[in-house]
Write a protein that holds these residues in place. Structure first.
Motif, short mmCIF file in Angstrom:
data_model
loop_
_atom_site.label_atom_id
_atom_site.label_comp_id
_atom_site.label_asym_id
_atom_site.label_seq_id
_atom_site.Cartn_x
_atom_site.Cartn_y
_atom_site.Cartn_z
N ALA A 124 0.85 -1.20 0.00
CA ALA A 124 0.00 0.00 0.00
C ALA A 124 0.88 1.25 0.00
O ALA A 124 1.93 1.28 0.63
CB ALA A 124 -0.90 -0.01 1.23
N HIS A 125 0.46 2.28 -0.72
CA HIS A 125 1.20 3.55 -0.72
C HIS A 125 0.27 4.64 -1.23
O HIS A 125 -0.77 4.38 -1.84
CB HIS A 125 2.44 3.46 -1.62
N GLY A 126 0.65 5.88 -0.94
CA GLY A 126 -0.14 7.02 -1.40
C GLY A 126 -0.69 7.83 -0.24
O GLY A 126 -0.30 7.66 0.92
N ASP A 127 -1.60 8.73 -0.56
CA ASP A 127 -2.22 9.57 0.46
C ASP A 127 -3.13 8.76 1.37
O ASP A 127 -3.64 7.70 0.98
CB ASP A 127 -3.03 10.70 -0.21
N LEU A 137 -7.40 1.21 13.96
CA LEU A 137 -8.20 0.99 12.76
C LEU A 137 -7.31 0.91 11.53
O LEU A 137 -7.61 0.16 10.59
CB LEU A 137 -9.23 2.12 12.59
N PHE A 138 -6.21 1.67 11.50
CA PHE A 138 -5.27 1.59 10.38
C PHE A 138 -4.63 0.20 10.32
O PHE A 138 -4.34 -0.31 9.24
CB PHE A 138 -4.17 2.65 10.53
N LEU A 139 -4.40 -0.40 11.47
CA LEU A 139 -3.77 -1.72 11.54
C LEU A 139 -4.78 -2.85 11.37
O LEU A 139 -4.43 -4.02 11.46
CB LEU A 139 -3.05 -1.87 12.88
N ARG A 140 -6.03 -2.48 11.16
CA ARG A 140 -7.14 -3.43 10.98
C ARG A 140 -7.28 -4.38 12.17
O ARG A 140 -7.58 -5.57 12.01
CB ARG A 140 -6.98 -4.22 9.68
N GLU A 141 -7.09 -3.84 13.36
CA GLU A 141 -7.41 -4.62 14.54
C GLU A 141 -8.93 -4.70 14.71
O GLU A 141 -9.44 -5.63 15.34
CB GLU A 141 -6.76 -4.00 15.77
N TYR A 142 -9.63 -3.74 14.15
CA TYR A 142 -11.09 -3.72 14.16
C TYR A 142 -11.57 -3.25 12.79
O TYR A 142 -10.98 -2.34 12.19
CB TYR A 142 -11.63 -2.79 15.24
N ASP A 143 -12.64 -3.87 12.30
CA ASP A 143 -13.21 -3.50 11.00
C ASP A 143 -14.66 -3.04 11.10
O ASP A 143 -15.28 -2.73 10.09
CB ASP A 143 -13.15 -4.70 10.04
N ILE A 198 -11.42 4.05 5.19
CA ILE A 198 -10.04 4.50 5.34
C ILE A 198 -9.32 4.11 4.04
O ILE A 198 -9.19 2.92 3.74
CB ILE A 198 -9.33 3.85 6.54
N PHE A 199 -8.89 5.11 3.29
CA PHE A 199 -8.20 4.85 2.03
C PHE A 199 -6.70 5.03 2.20
O PHE A 199 -6.24 6.00 2.80
CB PHE A 199 -8.71 5.79 0.93
N PHE A 200 -5.95 4.09 1.69
CA PHE A 200 -4.49 4.17 1.63
C PHE A 200 -4.15 4.19 0.15
O PHE A 200 -4.17 3.16 -0.51
CB PHE A 200 -3.86 2.98 2.32
N ALA A 214 -5.23 4.74 -3.54
CA ALA A 214 -6.50 4.70 -4.29
C ALA A 214 -7.44 3.62 -3.80
O ALA A 214 -8.53 3.44 -4.37
CB ALA A 214 -6.20 4.50 -5.78
N HIS A 215 -7.05 2.89 -2.76
CA HIS A 215 -7.86 1.75 -2.34
C HIS A 215 -8.19 1.81 -0.85
O HIS A 215 -7.38 2.28 -0.04
CB HIS A 215 -7.12 0.44 -2.64
N ASP A 216 -9.37 1.30 -0.52
CA ASP A 216 -9.75 1.12 0.88
C ASP A 216 -8.82 0.08 1.49
O ASP A 216 -8.46 -0.91 0.84
CB ASP A 216 -11.21 0.64 0.95
N ILE A 217 -8.43 0.26 2.75
CA ILE A 217 -7.49 -0.68 3.38
C ILE A 217 -8.08 -2.09 3.45
O ILE A 217 -7.33 -3.08 3.54
CB ILE A 217 -7.06 -0.21 4.78
N LYS A 218 -9.40 -2.23 3.42
CA LYS A 218 -10.03 -3.56 3.45
C LYS A 218 -9.86 -4.30 2.14
O LYS A 218 -10.11 -5.51 2.07
CB LYS A 218 -11.51 -3.43 3.79
N GLU A 219 -9.44 -3.60 1.08
CA GLU A 219 -9.24 -4.24 -0.21
C GLU A 219 -7.87 -4.89 -0.31
O GLU A 219 -7.62 -5.67 -1.23
CB GLU A 219 -9.40 -3.21 -1.34
N TYR A 220 -6.97 -4.58 0.62
CA TYR A 220 -5.63 -5.16 0.59
C TYR A 220 -5.61 -6.49 1.34
O TYR A 220 -6.37 -6.68 2.31
CB TYR A 220 -4.62 -4.23 1.27
#
Length: 584
Positions: free
Chosen positions: A332-335, A383-389, A395-397, A399-405
């Motif tokens: 993951a990378h980007g804004d 939430l960034f570390l996906r300890e909870y969803d 939350i986008f990292f 161009a993608h939602d972190i749940k897509e990774y």
């Protein structure tokens, strides 16, 4: 016997080994009924004065051959049955460990460490006994018992055999009643063992705190209370277990009594010979093992059944973090674009922890997060570390939602330094390069210099080969924090999260670390939570959290101009710093 059905998947997998083992048991059972018959014939020849030297040699040779045959086939069944049981133990331990590694934060909040350790040790051993001692005892007792009874009928007398078997149905009733009680008692005993396991782990881990507050006596008293509870539960198991042997002994005694009474009568009437009676008594002696084995079998099966139920319950739990199997695998990378409408912990769904969190962090920029204790700073980072969803929002990292990774792709893009830094019982070098164990010494020293820990390490007698002890016990708080920072930098993460990770270092070291981070050739996106505002004063944007929402936001200068919480806290901390330096 339901445990055999539950383990059917394993027995099918190891079918060849178990069949070979059972076949060897059958051979042993057949061969071992021959010596008593031989002894009976020898006694009859002695009684009839027909035993010669050549016959003695023949009988000795036959008995020796029977012993060697039993030895060989016993070796075969031991290697196949016990070897397969060891495979089951390895399989269950691997399943549990893999399960632990993929479970989420909520799982480890629910289950204590000591309880999980008990599952992976005592419970697995109890199930392994079913696949080893259980199968052996079941097959051996059945085969030995049946072959012995057949030998009693063929070699002696069927009427005498039936008479000797009359007390045996009592054994089935006894085993059924006591077996069900052992199942319940052993489950309670295992739960009590989990408690003492957890207590031991917690006390050893927190021994410094216990000693600091002078609570050794109280902790020992609590430990002894739990030990007493474990002993009480195990005494109940042992009490039921101990009832098997006396019952079996009584049943065997009845069989011996009937045999001697009727067998003696048959000898007097010349229906059977003295040698046959001796053989028959020997066969009854051979039946002692199958009868005792039934008692042991129910003990092993009920213990294994209770333990397997506990393991299955644990393995049946699912993580709340659902990973997309076809998710993105590239780093993951980007804004960062954060839009959290609301979030509540699963345990307390009615209590909203975060609400209306909307912000954007451009790639390579730094976000500072400050606020009172309990304002939601660390929760936001989780939430960034996906300890909870289970939050409402996105939350986008990039161009993608972190749940897509895929989790591996996401987490390898994040360098995280938690408040509670954890170091492993290995060298400083291996702790730093934990996520990249093949990294060079040059790389290790590079990140150590960024974290301002290189000089401290060089000052140790063993340098980077210094063993830190369990949880880094041999290091100061500031040293552990800086090693944790160095470790997080090893993979050159796209996002660096420092969760109050500079709290244990002095102001000068803090300034040095932050300067190194800002002047790196590749500047990653950084999120810093802190109570000491000097840690975030150079951030591109600072947000002030209050009761789970953003109360203030802006740069350091902008927030000072607002004269809000941030400005008040800055003035207070500056005053405290002056007092510490002895300034007026």
């Amino acid at each position: 016997m339901s445990i055999f059905k539950k383990l059917g998947w394993f027995f099918r997998q190891e079918k060849k080994h178990y069949l070979l083992g059972v076949f060897s048991l059958i051979v042993v059972a057949i061969v071992q009924v021959l010596p008593p018959k031989m002894i009976g014939l020898i006694i009859d020849e002695i009684d009839q004065k027909q035993l010669s030297g050549s016959k003695i040699l023949l009988w000795v040779a036959l008995l020796t051959l029977a012993a060697i045959t039993q030895y060989g086939f016993r070796f075969i069944w031991r290697t196949n049955i016990w070897g397969s049981a060891a495979k089951l133990e390895r399989s269950l331990r691997s399943q549990l460990f893999h399960h632990f590694t993929k479970m989420d934060h909520l799982f480890f909040q629910t289950h204590r460490t000591g309880d999980l350790m008990a599952h992976a040790t005592n419970d697995v051993s109890a199930v392994q006994n079913v696949a080893g001692a259980g199968i052996l005892t079941f097959a051996d007792s059945m085969i030995t018992g049946i072959s012995t009874i057949i030998a009693m009928v063929l070699f002696v007398d069927w009427r005498l055999t039936i008479l000797a078997m009359i007390p045996l149905p009592l054994l089935a009733v006894t085993s059924r009643v006591l077996g069900s009680k052992i199942h319940v008692a052993f489950r309670d005993a295992q739960a009590a063992f989990s408690d003492i396991n957890d207590k031991t782990q917690e006390s050893i881990t927190g021994i410094k705190v216990i000693k600091t507050f002078g609570q050794e006596k109280e902790d020992i008293a609590d430990f002894e209370e739990k030990i007493a509870h474990v002993i009480k539960k195990n005494r109940r198991v042992n009490r039921y277990d101990a009832l098997f042997d006396p019952c079996i002994t009584a049943i065997i005694g009845i069989s011996y009594g009937l045999t001697i009474f009727l067998g003696g009568h048959y000898v007097m009437e010349k229906t059977i010979t003295v040698g046959q009676l001796v053989s028959f008594i020997s066969y009854i002696g051979m039946l002692v093992w199958p009868m005792f084995a039934i008692g042991r079998l129910f003990n092993v099966l009920e213990r294994g059944n209770a333990s397997y139920d506990r393991i299955e319950e644990l393995l049946a739990e699912e993580t709340h973090i659902l990973e997309d199997e076809h998710g993105l695998t590239e780093p993951a990378h980007g804004d960062l674009a954060i839009s959290i409408d609301s979030f509540a912990y699963p345990d307390y769904p009615e209590q909203t922890i975060l609400r209306n969190i909307h912000l954007k962090v451009e790639e390579g920029k730094t976000l500072g997060i400050v606020g009172k204790t309990g304002s939601g700073k660390t929760t936001l980072l989780k939430l960034f570390l996906r300890e909870y969803d289970n939050y409402q929002g996105t939350i986008f990292f990039g161009a993608h939602d972190i749940k897509e990774y895929r989790l591996q792709a996401l987490l390898l893009s994040i360098g995280y330094v938690p408040q509670d830094h954890f170091l492993f019982s290995m060298t400083i070098r291996d702790n730093i390069r934990f996520a990249a164990p093949k990294s060079t010494q040059e790389k290790v020293e590079e990140v150590a210099k960024i974290a301002a820990i290189h000089e401290d390490i060089e000052a140790f007698p063993e340098g980077y080969d210094t063993l830190v002890g369990e949880r880094g016990v041999s290091l100061s708080g500031g040293q552990k924090q800086r090693i944790s920072i160095a470790r997080s930098l090893m993979l050159d993460p796209e996002l660096l999260i420092l969760d109050d990770a500079l709290s244990a270092v002095d102001a000068k070291t803090e300034e040095e670390i932050l300067r190194h981070l800002h002047t790196r050739p590749k500047r990653q996106t950084t999120m810093i939570t802190a109570h000491r505002l000097s840690s975030v004063m150079h951030a591109d944007e600072i947000i002030v959290m209050e009761q789970g929402t953003i109360a203030e936001r802006g740069t350091h200068v902008q927030l000072l101009q607002k004269h809000g919480w941030y400005a008040q806290m800055w003035s207070k901390q500056q005053l405290e710093a002056k007092i510490e330096r002895g300034e007026q």
